[in-house]
Design a protein around this motif. Structure first.
Motif: not given
Length: 349
Positions: A48, A54, A59, A332
């Motif tokens: 993050v 992001l 997030n 991710c």
């Protein structure tokens, strides 16, 4: 001059006896949870904070949740395991007060984070522009939302610092009982919190996130179902649309899939949270309302074992949350690889 008495720690690992198997099992489980939780939470925070696109409220809330889970695993887990194996308390009275405070604060952060995520999904589904790509938020906006969650959780958990005290007899014991040395006004408030603590935990840290997320999820699901483009009922109808309208429909479908995925993430977090907290709440309520003779008739190791199981369920949630989030978000993994690759490159240059 008299010599200071040497502190002898109990070592259940050697020599090997029947009780050693329990100690080895506890230590092995703790090592697995510690390794998985530390790596998973650090990875989630790294993804993050090292990716500009992001940095949104969604997030950042997940990264804040990972930060508190990291603190609980890094500080509370070693203290609890050390006490379980040696019957001594690391850092004495400080850890006796700080461990429950961090654990309750972590519960508050998880509770309010789930509520904030549910509100975020609700606004995204019912807002005027639900299909727009989320924009990168400013640091001031992110910090203001995180501060509400963190400060609120820390304030609500503050009575835990005054509720616990250390009793050193044959073994170190943390007793949940306000000290009589407190001022009378503060003592009465802490005593009231102590008496209402069980139902406060059940209502605020269990029922609130469950009911809140379920209500927001039902409304969000209904709104998304109404806005999903429907197929024509008759196949004979001639469809004439421009390239721009077809691309717009495709974009709406992708955004709908994204909203469904984020909604599933919130529900998965809620299920994990309730699963790990419900057994301890039921156990505490049951023990509070059974008769005193029944409680006294229980074996001496039952109550400490139930307390240890409740703490391990908390550690399981702190370790499983980042792992579940990383599994739900396939992209991710790629971002984590890029983050680790860039960090490795900077260290060697």
């Amino acid at each position: 001059t008299p010599r200071k008495p040497q502190i002898r720690l109990h070592n259940p690992l050697f020599p090997v006896t029947d009780g050693s198997y329990w100690a080895y099992a506890v230590m092995l489980l703790a090592l697995v949870l510690f390794a998985a939780g530390i790596v998973g939470n650090l990875a989630l925070m790294c993804i993050v904070w090292h990716n500009f696109y992001l940095k949104s409220a969604w997030n950042s809330i997940l990264a804040g949740l990972a930060f508190w889970d990291f603190l609980v695993l890094f500080f509370c887990l070693p203290v609890v395991i050390f006490h379980e194996l040696t019957l001594k308390r690391l850092l004495g009275d400080l850890s006796c007060r700080l461990v429950p405070y961090l654990e309750v604060t972590s519960l508050g952060v998880a509770t309010f984070s789930l509520c904030a995520l549910s509100i975020d999904r609700f606004h995204a589904a019912t807002g005027p522009g639900p299909h727009q790509t989320p924009k990168v938020e400013s640091c001031q906006s992110i910090l203001s939302k995180l501060s509400v969650i963190w400060v609120g959780s820390m304030v609500l958990a503050a009575p835990e610092l005054l509720l616990w005290q250390l009793l050193q007899e044959t073994v170190d014991m943390c007793v949940r009982e306000p000290s009589v040395e407190l001022p009378e006004s503060i003592y009465s408030l802490v005593l009231t919190y102590h008496e209402a603590r069980m139902w406060w935990f059940f209502g605020c840290y269990l029922c609130l996130p469950l009911l809140f997320t379920l209500a927001c999820d039902l409304v969000t699901k209904q709104v998304l179902a109404q806005r999903l483009p429907q197929k024509p009922s008759s196949e004979k109808v001639t469809i004439r649309c421009s390239s721009s309208s077809s691309s717009s429909s495709s974009t709406k479908k992708k955004q709908h899939v994204r909203e469904q995925r984020l909604r599933s993430t919130v529900m998965a977090l809620t299920v994990l949270y309730i699963t790990c907290n419900l057994p301890e709440s039921i156990c505490n309520i049951t023990l509070a309302y059974i008769s005193v003779p029944v409680t006294a008739a229980l074996p001496a190791l039952v109550l400490p074992a139930l307390g240890l199981i409740g703490q391990f369920l908390l550690f399981v949630r702190c370790s499983a949350t980042p792992v579940m989030l990383l599994c739900l978000c396939r992209s991710c993994i790629i971002l984590l690889y890029k983050c680790c690759h860039s960090s490795f490159f900077l260290l060697h240059n």
